[in-house]
Design an enzyme around this catalytic site. Structure first.
Site, mmCIF file in Angstrom:
data_model
loop_
_atom_site.group_PDB
_atom_site.id
_atom_site.type_symbol
_atom_site.label_atom_id
_atom_site.label_comp_id
_atom_site.label_asym_id
_atom_site.label_seq_id
_atom_site.Cartn_x
_atom_site.Cartn_y
_atom_site.Cartn_z
ATOM 1 N N HIS A 192 0.925 -1.253 0.102
ATOM 2 C CA HIS A 192 0.000 0.194 0.052
ATOM 3 C C HIS A 192 0.733 1.207 -0.025
ATOM 4 C CE1 HIS A 192 -3.966 -1.782 1.606
ATOM 5 N NE2 HIS A 192 -3.442 -2.768 0.397
ATOM 6 N N GLU A 247 1.127 3.813 2.015
ATOM 7 C CA GLU A 247 1.986 4.255 3.123
ATOM 8 C C GLU A 247 3.065 3.341 3.397
ATOM 9 O OE1 GLU A 247 -2.592 4.420 4.167
ATOM 10 O OE2 GLU A 247 -1.026 3.215 2.886
ATOM 11 N N CYS A 281 -1.807 -1.140 7.576
ATOM 12 C CA CYS A 281 -1.032 -0.075 7.200
ATOM 13 C C CYS A 281 -0.851 0.770 8.590
ATOM 14 C CB CYS A 281 -1.240 0.738 6.252
ATOM 15 S SG CYS A 281 -1.271 0.172 4.566
ATOM 16 N N TRP A 286 -16.735 3.546 -37.193
ATOM 17 C CA TRP A 286 -15.826 4.756 -37.253
ATOM 18 C C TRP A 286 -16.527 6.132 -37.304
ATOM 19 C CZ3 TRP A 286 -11.049 2.422 -39.943
ATOM 20 C CH2 TRP A 286 -10.489 1.176 -39.313
ATOM 21 N N ASP A 300 -20.998 -5.350 -35.785
ATOM 22 C CA ASP A 300 -19.723 -4.820 -35.949
ATOM 23 C C ASP A 300 -18.736 -6.074 -35.442
ATOM 24 O OD1 ASP A 300 -20.981 -2.565 -36.130
ATOM 25 O OD2 ASP A 300 -20.549 -1.923 -33.933
ATOM 26 N N LEU A 316 -27.624 1.004 -24.110
ATOM 27 C CA LEU A 316 -27.465 2.159 -23.481
ATOM 28 C C LEU A 316 -28.948 2.810 -23.115
ATOM 29 C CD1 LEU A 316 -25.154 4.088 -26.066
ATOM 30 C CD2 LEU A 316 -24.504 3.318 -24.025
#
Length: 367
Positions: A50, A52, A93, A179, A209, A306
């Site tokens: 990590h 730290e 940590c 495209w 596609d 979408l």
């Protein structure tokens, strides 16, 4: 003022892990003594040290172990996320901070992981270490939007991406869509792919596609360290396409493929099929993907896919590439959603950034 300066440096360091730390967050760390940085580091790769620990090791490398141990005592540590207090792939940590005599820890925000959320700060306080929380909090949370969404909403961070014409079209009437955007925009898309754990498309996009859905940038372009793996997101298909010859590019590399539908499908080797009931289909898929450490998803289309995410209010970011072309009113629109009853009921997004790529315009919105 100085706290903000050193926290800003921690954020800058954290960003170097943007392609390699998921499902972990991006974390940077700066250790300061007498207003001078004596060590710094960032979480470089999932499963590795990590931030730290990297900063402490960096101090020892610069000054030698003996002098570094002297400098670390009484120093101040700046980190953009609360130090972890549990053992997972690495020890806590908080133990290392306490062991090295660091007297003060300044962190940008608490860890949203319920296993930690404040526990790290409590352990530090119990060890007599002064703590400050909230320096550049907004910037620190923005840096790790993916990580915060994962824990607060129990799902992957979801980015919707589309390329459209000036009149908002994504394909001609005959379905031709290859495209619309230019090569510079397409290269930028590969940087987006490198930042996510999964790419999701619908069955119709695969049929029309035959996309490979791969990330095609090299290590030099991503500025990866030698020990960092080249990111290659898994591929998620809404629908069963395993029997279709037109889907061969999906299986062109060794990346895992997940198909999801309401019917039975084939699972073998790098292919997994998940079957769901129609109700809450996307929500259940997102839950299962997070359980598979798919912490972020880039939804690349097509229109139906979408629209489905938008209708379900299931996205965090919308990226639109607009090309300087006009396709006409008979072409396919980017979105096909029902109109609200009034302007006040319309979905409102926040414009986050605008960039240009050789004439194309990229607009990024937050939900």
């Amino acid at each position: 003022m100085k706290e903000r300066k050193f926290m800003a440096r921690a954020i800058e360091l954290a960003q170097k892990g943007q392609f390699t730390t998921q499902p972990n967050p991006m974390v940077g760390c700066v250790i300061v003594k007498n207003n001078q940085i004596i060590g710094e580091g960032w979480h470089q790769v999932f499963g590795g040290d990590h931030a730290e620990i990297k900063a402490i090791k960096n101090c020892k490398k610069i000054f030698g172990t003996k002098k570094a141990l002297q400098l670390l005592k009484g120093s101040t540590l700046y980190v953009n996320l609360e130090p972890c207090s549990i053992t997972n792939n690495t020890p806590p940590c908080t133990d290392a901070v306490s062991h090295h005599g660091i007297k003060k820890v300044v962190c940008g925000t608490l860890d949203p992981n319920p296993k930690i959320n404040g526990a790290g700060i409590k352990l530090l306080k119990n060890a007599g270490i002064q703590t400050v929380v909230g320096v550049l909090k907004q910037e620190c949370e923005a840096l790790n939007r993916i990580f915060f969404i994962n824990h607060r909403q129990a799902r992957p961070y979801i980015i919707l991406k589309s390329a459209q014409s000036l009149d908002g079209k994504i394909a001609l009437k005959n379905g031709a869509s290859s495209w619309i955007s230019n090569s510079a925009s397409r290269q930028d898309t590969h940087f987006m792919r490198a930042r996510v754990k999964g790419i999701l498309v619908g069955k119709n996009t695969v049929l029309s596609d035959n996309p490979a859905l791969t990330m095609r940038l090299n290590r030099k372009q991503l500025k990866l360290l030698k020990n960092a793996p080249l990111p290659q997101p898994i591929k998620i298909i809404l629908g069963n396409v395993t029997h279709l010859k037109s889907a061969k590019n999906i299986f062109s590399n060794n990346a895992k493929v997940i198909t999801a539908s309401c019917s039975k499908g084939l699972s073998k080797r790098n292919l997994e099929h998940i079957q769901y009931q129609p109700k809450n289909f996307l929500q259940n898929l997102m839950k299962d993907l997070l359980e598979r450490n798919v912490t972020s998803i880039l939804v690349e289309g097509g229109q139906e896919t979408l629209n489905a995410f938008i209708r379900n209010n299931l996205f965090d970011e919308l990226v639109l590439y607009t090309a300087p072309i006009i396709l006409g009113n008979k072409s396919l629109s980017a979105l096909n959603l029902d109109s609200p009853l009034g302007i006040k009921e319309a979905s409102k997004l926040k414009l986050q950034a605008v960039e240009t790529f050789n004439g194309d315009i990229k607009a990024t919105y937050y939900a």
